[in-house]
Design a protein around this motif. Structure first.
Motif, PDB file in Angstrom:
ATOM      1  N   SER A 183       0.836  -1.209   0.000  1.00 42.51           N
ATOM      2  CA  SER A 183       0.000   0.000   0.000  1.00 42.51           C
ATOM      3  C   SER A 183       0.864   1.248   0.000  1.00 42.51           C
ATOM      4  N   HIS A 184       1.986   1.215   0.711  1.00 43.45           N
ATOM      5  CA  HIS A 184       2.901   2.362   0.704  1.00 43.45           C
ATOM      6  C   HIS A 184       3.507   2.563  -0.680  1.00 43.45           C
ATOM      7  N   GLY A 185       3.827   1.446  -1.359  1.00 43.33           N
ATOM      8  CA  GLY A 185       4.390   1.547  -2.698  1.00 43.33           C
ATOM      9  C   GLY A 185       3.405   2.143  -3.690  1.00 43.33           C
ATOM     10  N   VAL A 186       2.142   1.718  -3.614  1.00 49.07           N
ATOM     11  CA  VAL A 186       1.114   2.280  -4.499  1.00 49.07           C
ATOM     12  C   VAL A 186       0.907   3.756  -4.192  1.00 49.07           C
ATOM     13  N   SER A 187       0.931   4.117  -2.893  1.00 45.38           N
ATOM     14  CA  SER A 187       0.791   5.517  -2.511  1.00 45.38           C
ATOM     15  C   SER A 187       1.938   6.356  -3.066  1.00 45.38           C
ATOM     16  N   HIS A 188       3.129   5.783  -3.083  1.00 49.74           N
ATOM     17  CA  HIS A 188       4.301   6.461  -3.660  1.00 49.74           C
ATOM     18  C   HIS A 188       4.057   6.751  -5.147  1.00 49.74           C
ATOM     19  N   LEU A 189       3.521   5.753  -5.857  1.00 48.86           N
ATOM     20  CA  LEU A 189       3.232   5.927  -7.279  1.00 48.86           C
ATOM     21  C   LEU A 189       2.186   7.020  -7.498  1.00 48.86           C
ATOM     22  N   VAL A 190       1.164   7.020  -6.635  1.00 52.39           N
ATOM     23  CA  VAL A 190       0.119   8.037  -6.745  1.00 52.39           C
ATOM     24  C   VAL A 190       0.697   9.431  -6.551  1.00 52.39           C
ATOM     25  N   THR A 191       1.608   9.558  -5.601  1.00 52.15           N
ATOM     26  CA  THR A 191       2.242  10.855  -5.349  1.00 52.15           C
ATOM     27  C   THR A 191       2.953  11.371  -6.590  1.00 52.15           C
ATOM     28  N   LEU A 192       3.651  10.477  -7.274  1.00 50.85           N
ATOM     29  CA  LEU A 192       4.366  10.874  -8.485  1.00 50.85           C
ATOM     30  C   LEU A 192       3.391  11.340  -9.574  1.00 50.85           C
ATOM     31  N   ILE A 193       2.242  10.648  -9.687  1.00 50.91           N
ATOM     32  CA  ILE A 193       1.249  11.042 -10.690  1.00 50.91           C
ATOM     33  C   ILE A 193       0.672  12.407 -10.358  1.00 50.91           C
ATOM     34  N   ILE A 194       0.368  12.632  -9.084  1.00 56.63           N
ATOM     35  CA  ILE A 194      -0.246  13.893  -8.677  1.00 56.63           C
ATOM     36  C   ILE A 194       0.723  15.060  -8.843  1.00 56.63           C
ATOM     37  N   ARG A 195       2.008  14.805  -8.771  1.00 59.71           N
ATOM     38  CA  ARG A 195       2.971  15.874  -9.014  1.00 59.71           C
ATOM     39  C   ARG A 195       2.857  16.425 -10.437  1.00 59.71           C
ATOM     40  N   LEU A 196       2.227  15.645 -11.315  1.00 58.86           N
ATOM     41  CA  LEU A 196       2.025  16.092 -12.700  1.00 58.86           C
ATOM     42  C   LEU A 196       0.715  16.861 -12.872  1.00 58.86           C
ATOM     43  N   ALA A 197      -0.006  17.094 -11.772  1.00 59.53           N
ATOM     44  CA  ALA A 197      -1.298  17.766 -11.845  1.00 59.53           C
ATOM     45  C   ALA A 197      -1.247  19.121 -12.545  1.00 59.53           C
ATOM     46  N   PRO A 198      -0.243  19.978 -12.288  1.00 64.05           N
ATOM     47  CA  PRO A 198      -0.239  21.278 -12.982  1.00 64.05           C
ATOM     48  C   PRO A 198      -0.241  21.147 -14.500  1.00 64.05           C
ATOM     49  N   ILE A 199       0.488  20.161 -15.021  1.00 59.18           N
ATOM     50  CA  ILE A 199       0.522  19.950 -16.470  1.00 59.18           C
ATOM     51  C   ILE A 199      -0.824  19.436 -16.958  1.00 59.18           C
ATOM     52  N   GLY A 200      -1.420  18.487 -16.198  1.00 59.15           N
ATOM     53  CA  GLY A 200      -2.717  17.952 -16.581  1.00 59.15           C
ATOM     54  C   GLY A 200      -3.810  19.006 -16.548  1.00 59.15           C
ATOM     55  N   ILE A 201      -3.810  19.831 -15.498  1.00 55.42           N
ATOM     56  CA  ILE A 201      -4.814  20.891 -15.375  1.00 55.42           C
ATOM     57  C   ILE A 201      -4.638  21.920 -16.500  1.00 55.42           C
ATOM     58  N   PHE A 202      -3.395  22.203 -16.860  1.00 48.89           N
ATOM     59  CA  PHE A 202      -3.113  23.102 -17.977  1.00 48.89           C
ATOM     60  C   PHE A 202      -3.806  22.609 -19.245  1.00 48.89           C
ATOM     61  N   GLY A 203      -3.671  21.321 -19.537  1.00 52.20           N
ATOM     62  CA  GLY A 203      -4.306  20.757 -20.718  1.00 52.20           C
ATOM     63  C   GLY A 203      -5.818  20.759 -20.637  1.00 52.20           C
ATOM     64  N   LEU A 204      -6.375  20.440 -19.459  1.00 54.31           N
ATOM     65  CA  LEU A 204      -7.825  20.403 -19.291  1.00 54.31           C
ATOM     66  C   LEU A 204      -8.443  21.783 -19.450  1.00 54.31           C
ATOM     67  N   VAL A 205      -7.822  22.789 -18.832  1.00 54.53           N
ATOM     68  CA  VAL A 205      -8.352  24.154 -18.919  1.00 54.53           C
ATOM     69  C   VAL A 205      -8.276  24.676 -20.344  1.00 54.53           C
ATOM     70  N   ALA A 206      -7.147  24.456 -20.996  1.00 54.75           N
ATOM     71  CA  ALA A 206      -6.982  24.927 -22.372  1.00 54.75           C
ATOM     72  C   ALA A 206      -8.028  24.305 -23.288  1.00 54.75           C
ATOM     73  N   GLU A 207      -8.285  23.002 -23.121  1.00 54.89           N
ATOM     74  CA  GLU A 207      -9.286  22.324 -23.957  1.00 54.89           C
ATOM     75  C   GLU A 207     -10.681  22.882 -23.690  1.00 54.89           C
ATOM     76  N   THR A 208     -11.024  23.097 -22.403  1.00 47.11           N
ATOM     77  CA  THR A 208     -12.359  23.585 -22.053  1.00 47.11           C
ATOM     78  C   THR A 208     -12.622  24.966 -22.640  1.00 47.11           C
ATOM     79  N   VAL A 209     -11.666  25.868 -22.465  1.00 40.45           N
ATOM     80  CA  VAL A 209     -11.842  27.234 -22.964  1.00 40.45           C
ATOM     81  C   VAL A 209     -11.869  27.241 -24.490  1.00 40.45           C
ATOM     82  N   ALA A 210     -11.016  26.431 -25.105  1.00 39.97           N
ATOM     83  CA  ALA A 210     -10.967  26.399 -26.571  1.00 39.97           C
ATOM     84  C   ALA A 210     -12.240  25.814 -27.164  1.00 39.97           C
ATOM     85  N   THR A 211     -12.835  24.855 -26.477  1.00 38.36           N
ATOM     86  CA  THR A 211     -14.024  24.176 -27.010  1.00 38.36           C
ATOM     87  C   THR A 211     -15.302  24.953 -26.738  1.00 38.36           C
TER      88      THR A 211
END
Length: 410
Positions: A183-211
């Protein structure tokens, strides 16, 4: 200088210039850049949509595994006090959802909305009654565990993880420690994914406004105002009141923290399921009892649906008002109960609550053809409605879990 983030016991080093600003400011920066890019060029905004899609897909992929291992590990290694906290959390979930439906009824009577119903219909399949919703929940609970993990069926994942955890509870300490390390190992992986949130949110916002643009929802302004206003009332009045009754403390520091760190990501992912890892990290940051939040957070993503209750109620009463159907107090109360029950059965994915609107419309004898047109209106305003709904639902999971933990620690 190097700092560390701890998630369920796993320490993740954070290095670099941006680490000093924290995740939320980075997400806000991603939002600003997304709006700027889409405003400058619609094509450019749509071209980075894949960044958001990849981020949401990664969260959805890891969330079922995270829920399974954390719940099973928590129960296998459970502490008696931690499990005792689940009852008050569950009470807050159900009470909050009912109060949300009741608030939506009041707002709809004070500010009645009218819809433009055409002959257009959506090719979707909706439940035919409350019995079908409850039957669906039961069948999801006994789904094949592998299929539940593959399809993101969190009711099934919860059921099997609880059973697996109970079985492991009598295992030897070495076996429990191995599962805890997983469970700690999976949590570690999740942390790494969430660190990419700013990039993901950037893409989501850009798509929403553009569409969608900024003016695409003007014709539904009144309906959106009732929906968003009701959700804001729950977030800033009802939830703080419930937290105060539970903890006897100033509720707003907790509420605002949860809205900022859980509500903002949920607003753009538009999925309670995808936001489970974010909520797990926030609970860890708030130093809550892991035995409690490892169960309450995935459970909340399934049944704590205040925003969904508001959506179902407001859109149903908008149809009722449009068709000139009279509504008395008893029927309004029944609608609140039905909406709360339907909301608990709503899917934790984008637009999940909309398919339950025909069920609520059935209380007033509204034909399925008309009800599906109301669903179509819901899809039109979904870019705002569903984002606000998910932000309220997901942030409230942490608010109520933290309130119960604070009361137990008082």
């Amino acid at each position: 200088m190097t700092t560390k983030t701890t998630v369920s016991g796993a320490e993740i080093p954070k290095k670099g210039f941006f680490a000093h600003f924290g995740l939320v400011p980075q997400i806000l920066l991603g939002m600003i850049l997304g709006v700027a890019l889409a405003s400058w060029s619609t094509e450019a905004g749509q071209s980075v949509a894949m960044l958001g899609a990849l981020f949401v897909k990664a969260l959805k992929a890891v969330a079922p595994i995270l829920v399974f291992v954390l719940v099973a590990s928590a129960i296998a290694n459970r502490k008696i006090g931690g499990q005792a906290k689940m009852k008050p959390v569950l009470v807050l979930y159900l009470l909050g959802t009912f109060l949300a439906a009741l608030t939506a009824v009041g707002a709809s009577f004070l500010f009645p909305s009218s819809l433009i119903l055409s002959d257009a219909q959506q090719a979707v399949t909706a439940p035919e009654g409350i019995g079908q919703v409850l039957k669906g929940i039961l069948f999801q609970a006994v789904d094949n565990p592998v299929n539940a993990l593959l399809t993101g069926n969190f009711i099934g994942v919860l059921t099997w993880s609880i059973g697996f955890g109970l079985g492991l509870h009598h295992a030897n300490s070495t076996t429990k420690k191995v599962f805890s390390d997983i469970s700690h190992g999976v949590s570690h992986l999740v942390t790494l994914i969430i660190r990419l949130a700013p990039i993901g949110i950037f893409g989501l916002v850009a798509e929403t406004v553009a569409t969608t643009g900024f003016a695409g929802l003007a014709s539904y302004g009144h309906l959106l105002a009732v929906l968003v206003g009701s959700m804001a009332f729950i977030a800033f009045v009802i939830n703080p009141l419930l937290v105060f009754i539970t903890t006897r403390r100033n509720p707003y520091p907790l509420v605002l923290t949860c809205l900022r760190e859980s509500g903002v990501p949920a607003f753009f992912t538009r999925s309670s399921a995808a936001n489970i890892p974010v909520n797990m990290m926030l609970c860890e940051k708030l130093k809550l009892d892991e035995d409690t939040y490892s169960v309450s957070i995935p459970l909340g993503a399934t049944i704590n649906m205040a925003g969904a209750a508001i959506t179902i109620t407001v859109l149903t009463l908008a149809a009722v008002h449009t068709l000139g159907i009279p509504v008395d107090f008893a029927t309004a109360m029944l609608l609140s109960v039905v909406a709360a029950i339907c909301a608990c059965g709503a899917s934790g994915v984008a637009g999940g609550s909309l398919l339950l609107i025909p069920l609520a419309c059935g209380l007033f004898g509204i034909p399925a053809e008309v009800a599906m047109q109301v669903v179509a209106v819901g899809f039109i305003i979904g870019v705002v409605q569903d984002s606000c709904e998910t932000a309220l639902n997901s942030s409230t999971d942490v608010v109520f879990t933290a309130a119960v933990s604070q009361r137990a620690g008082a």
